[in-house]
Scaffold this motif. Structure first.
Motif, PDB file in Angstrom:
ATOM      1  N   LEU A 216       3.905  -3.050   0.611  1.00  0.00           N
ATOM      2  CA  LEU A 216       2.525  -3.010   0.132  1.00  0.00           C
ATOM      3  C   LEU A 216       2.166  -1.618  -0.380  1.00  0.00           C
ATOM      4  CD1 LEU A 216      -0.166  -4.496  -0.178  1.00  0.00           C
ATOM      5  CD2 LEU A 216      -0.727  -3.844   2.164  1.00  0.00           C
ATOM      6  N   GLU A 217       2.628  -0.588   0.347  1.00  0.00           N
ATOM      7  CA  GLU A 217       2.351   0.782  -0.091  1.00  0.00           C
ATOM      8  C   GLU A 217       2.983   1.063  -1.455  1.00  0.00           C
ATOM      9  OE1 GLU A 217       3.744   3.166   3.096  1.00  0.00           O
ATOM     10  OE2 GLU A 217       1.872   3.017   4.249  1.00  0.00           O
ATOM     11  N   THR A 219       3.671  -1.216  -3.720  1.00  0.00           N
ATOM     12  CA  THR A 219       2.897  -1.981  -4.701  1.00  0.00           C
ATOM     13  C   THR A 219       1.575  -1.284  -5.022  1.00  0.00           C
ATOM     14  OG1 THR A 219       3.859  -4.043  -3.876  1.00  0.00           O
ATOM     15  CG2 THR A 219       1.849  -4.225  -5.186  1.00  0.00           C
ATOM     16  N   ASN A 220       0.897  -0.801  -3.951  1.00  0.00           N
ATOM     17  CA  ASN A 220      -0.368  -0.097  -4.164  1.00  0.00           C
ATOM     18  C   ASN A 220      -0.176   1.171  -4.982  1.00  0.00           C
ATOM     19  OD1 ASN A 220      -1.903  -1.965  -2.798  1.00  0.00           O
ATOM     20  ND2 ASN A 220      -1.799  -0.897  -0.847  1.00  0.00           N
ATOM     21  N   GLU A 224      -1.853   1.932  -8.322  1.00  0.00           N
ATOM     22  CA  GLU A 224      -2.648   3.148  -8.440  1.00  0.00           C
ATOM     23  C   GLU A 224      -2.252   3.939  -9.682  1.00  0.00           C
ATOM     24  OE1 GLU A 224      -3.366   7.255  -5.891  1.00  0.00           O
ATOM     25  OE2 GLU A 224      -2.661   5.440  -4.887  1.00  0.00           O
ATOM     26  N   SER A 433      -8.529   5.306  -2.984  1.00  0.00           N
ATOM     27  CA  SER A 433      -9.440   5.125  -1.865  1.00  0.00           C
ATOM     28  C   SER A 433      -9.746   6.489  -1.280  1.00  0.00           C
ATOM     29  CB  SER A 433      -8.813   4.244  -0.797  1.00  0.00           C
ATOM     30  OG  SER A 433      -7.612   4.783  -0.318  1.00  0.00           O
TER      31      SER A 433
END
Length: 435
Positions: A216-217, A219-220, A224, A433
């Motif tokens: 997930l990191e 992918t994020n 980003e 974020s």
């Protein structure tokens, strides 16, 4: 201590606690049931033996004569010769001893014997006790003894006599001890196996979660980079349309961020203000170059067209469906005035989103601080004087007050950096974020 070690330690302590509680309950229940079953066995054995050899007539009077005493002793020999039976007494219905393994007690009555009274009322009274060394002298070396008062019946429902027996139960307590050890071993082994199974499940699950988190990191991070690339492309497109305002959006974003921090805005809103400030002029993409690059002041007609850029920008970003509604509203409202005379919707005071009020101050500060074809850049002192005059009319007094508090910081950090051509470094370090 990491999360996995903490979980394993606490789960082990919990399982050991439950194993201990369960072990105590099981062993206590087991001991109670074994003692109760043994008592029932002894009671049944004594009654059967008595009824087989004796009758109600044998219990009517104490055996004071030697021949009566010896005759009674012969009748109960199958009881008294069993090694575990240590001492035996018989009472009549009035509580007198009619026969005892200690002959001198025959005929006596004990005035205070609650256990005997309960037995005379039909209740089997039994207790298991551990003997002291002194008592062992008289009880043939047994460590544990059952003392029982057993009501005897002869054909009717009334108690006719009571047998008091002392029975050695060392063998029983040895079996209980062995059984309790076995129960503890089984209980602890079962809980240990359960703990190992839970640990395996936990490690497999945590490994899967860690892998999913890493995926997930990644992918994020990719999203980003794509997101930031899109923002940079949009800002660059605006800069290309109007080279006189190159770097303006980045500086407005930097000033807006400092203002938001000074006003103690929460992390989520501060991040949205930062992003909205970067994109506040994206609507100028839809404005004709003739108007956008005009070296002089705009005509009223041209100015009306220019005033459409907040709506154009909000519409473009709204159709992308990637930004929040609050962020888009900041972009749409950054030219609203505190007194309600702004555009495009004529909002006033708190009707204007806080982010838009902050961006309006930051936008105006950078515009006055930058040179234009039709005027020179103003000094910080001149700019602050104009803000003081416009506070409460064009700008939110709260935001203006915050600006006065960080004006020196703005000059030192932002405009010093802009001279070193560091414009897009701000975009590159922007996170998706707030941290």
């Amino acid at each position: 201590m990491d999360l996995r070690r903490l979980f394993l330690t606490r789960s082990l302590l919990c399982l050991l606690f439950f194993a201990f509680v369960l072990g105590l309950y099981v062993t206590f229940s087991l001991k109670r049931d074994m003692l109760e079953n043994h008592t029932e066995t002894i009671v049944a054995f004594v009654r059967n033996a008595i009824h087989h050899h004796l009758s109600a007539k044998d219990f009517e009077a104490p055996k004071l004569k030697t021949e009566d005493y010896e005759s009674f002793e012969l009748a109960i020999r199958d009881i008294s010769e069993i090694p575990q039976f240590l001492r035996i007494k018989f009472y009549d219905r009035h509580g007198r001893i009619i026969w005892s393994d200690e002959q001198e007690l025959v005929g006596d009555r004990f005035t205070a014997n609650r256990d005997l009274d309960r037995a005379l009322n039909g209740e089997v009274v039994a207790q298991y006790s551990r003997l002291s060394k002194k008592e062992n002298i008289y009880e043939k070396g047994f460590n544990y003894v059952l003392e029982a008062y057993i009501p005897l019946y002869f054909g009717d429902s009334e108690v006719f006599a009571v047998a008091e027996v002392y029975y050695g139960v060392d063998g029983l307590f040895e079996r209980i001890a062995r059984t309790r050890v076995a129960v503890w071993i089984i209980t602890l082994a079962s809980f240990l196996a359960l703990y190992l199974l839970l640990s395996k499940i936990f490690f497999n699950a945590s490994s899967l979660i860690i892998k999913q988190k890493e995926d997930l990191e990644r992918t994020n991070l990719a999203l980003e980079k794509t997101y930031l690339g899109t923002i940079k492309a949009l800002v660059s497109a605006v800069d290309a349309k109007d080279h006189y305002t190159k770097g303006h959006s980045v500086r407005v974003a930097q000033i807006s961020l400092l203002l938001a921090e000074s006003l103690l805005v929460d992390d989520k809103t501060r991040f949205e203000i930062q992003q909205a400030a970067l994109l506040h002029d994206v609507g100028k993409i839809g404005i004709d170059d003739v108007i956008l690059k005009k070296p002089g002041r705009l005509s009223p007609e041209e100015w009306e067209i220019m005033k459409k850029h907040p709506v154009i920008g909000a519409t473009i970003l709204e159709e992308a469906e990637t930004l929040s509604k609050d962020l888009i509203n900041m972009i749409r409202s950054h030219h609203e005035r505190f007194d309600g005379n702004g555009y495009p919707d004529g909002l006033m005071k708190d009707q204007i989103p806080l982010g838009a009020r902050i961006i309006a101050v930051a936008d105006a500060y950078d515009a006055m601080r930058s040179e234009r074809p039709y005027r020179m850049a103003k000094t910080p002192e001149e700019i602050l004087s104009e803000f003081e005059d416009a506070s409460g009319t064009q700008f939110d007094p709260m935001v203006v007050e915050a600006l006065f508090g960080i004006a020196d910081q703005i000059e030192k950090v932002i405009y010093a950096a802009s001279k070193n051509n560091m414009t897009h470094q701000f975009i590159a370090t922007t996170r998706l974020s707030a941290e």
